[in-house]
Enzyme design. Structure first.
Site, PDB file in Angstrom:
ATOM      1  N   SER A   1       1.105  -1.092   0.379  1.00  0.00           N
ATOM      2  CA  SER A   1      -0.033   0.139  -0.014  1.00  0.00           C
ATOM      3  C   SER A   1       0.757   1.019   0.069  1.00  0.00           C
ATOM      4  O   SER A   1       2.134   1.148   0.332  1.00  0.00           O
ATOM      5  CB  SER A   1      -0.599   0.099   1.208  1.00  0.00           C
ATOM      6  N   ASP A   2       0.269   2.438  -0.354  1.00  0.00           N
ATOM      7  CA  ASP A   2       1.012   3.503  -0.386  1.00  0.00           C
ATOM      8  C   ASP A   2       1.178   3.660   1.563  1.00  0.00           C
ATOM      9  O   ASP A   2       0.691   3.686   1.894  1.00  0.00           O
ATOM     10  CB  ASP A   2      -0.003   4.762  -1.011  1.00  0.00           C
ATOM     11  N   TRP A   3       1.521   4.888   1.466  1.00  0.00           N
ATOM     12  CA  TRP A   3       2.008   5.259   3.060  1.00  0.00           C
ATOM     13  C   TRP A   3       0.911   5.462   3.146  1.00  0.00           C
ATOM     14  O   TRP A   3       0.475   6.632   3.239  1.00  0.00           O
ATOM     15  CB  TRP A   3       2.965   6.508   3.608  1.00  0.00           C
TER      16      TRP A   3
ATOM     17  N   SER B   1      -2.175   4.494   3.292  1.00  0.00           N
ATOM     18  CA  SER B   1      -3.450   4.452   2.735  1.00  0.00           C
ATOM     19  C   SER B   1      -4.661   3.594   2.942  1.00  0.00           C
ATOM     20  O   SER B   1      -5.807   3.622   2.372  1.00  0.00           O
ATOM     21  CB  SER B   1      -2.998   4.243   1.500  1.00  0.00           C
TER      22      SER B   1
END
Length: 115
Positions: A38-40, A42
């Site tokens: 995942s994006d940080w 998110s």
């Protein structure tokens, strides 16, 4: 190689929770076998936290081919464990993700590891 899913939504679903993108397209059509992260920050998982276009659901993400949730906060860990207990998260999904993460580590280390 790894893939990082973005914060945004596609067709009304957060990318981190979007099985059509992560499962059908990335994994099945394109044959991607490696780790997806995942994006940080998110992932939504705090009880009572309002829905936001910038957050996905950590329990749904596991079933939809998301392997690594970043940053791995305590509340995210608790959400995964609670999902496991309630049946929303499958042990087999966690094992699949763990295998992909370990493969990524093995591919990027000088010390041989067995997975």
């Amino acid at each position: 190689m790894t893939v990082m899913a973005s914060y945004n939504m596609v067709n009304g679903l957060h990318v981190v929770n979007n099985y059509d993108l992560l499962g059908k397209v990335l994994r099945n059509e394109w044959g991607f076998k490696n780790m997806v992260m995942s994006d940080w920050d998110s992932m939504k998982c705090k009880p009572g936290e309002p829905e936001s276009p910038l957050t996905g659901n950590v329990q749904i993400a596991q079933a939809n081919q998301m392997d690594l949730v970043c940053p791995g906060r305590d509340d995210q860990k608790v959400a995964v464990l609670n999902g496991l207990k309630s049946g929303k998260v499958k042990r087999s999904d966690l094992e699949r993700s763990a295998t992909r993460i370990l493969r990524m580590i093995r591919a990027n280390t000088e010390v041989p590891m067995r997975v």
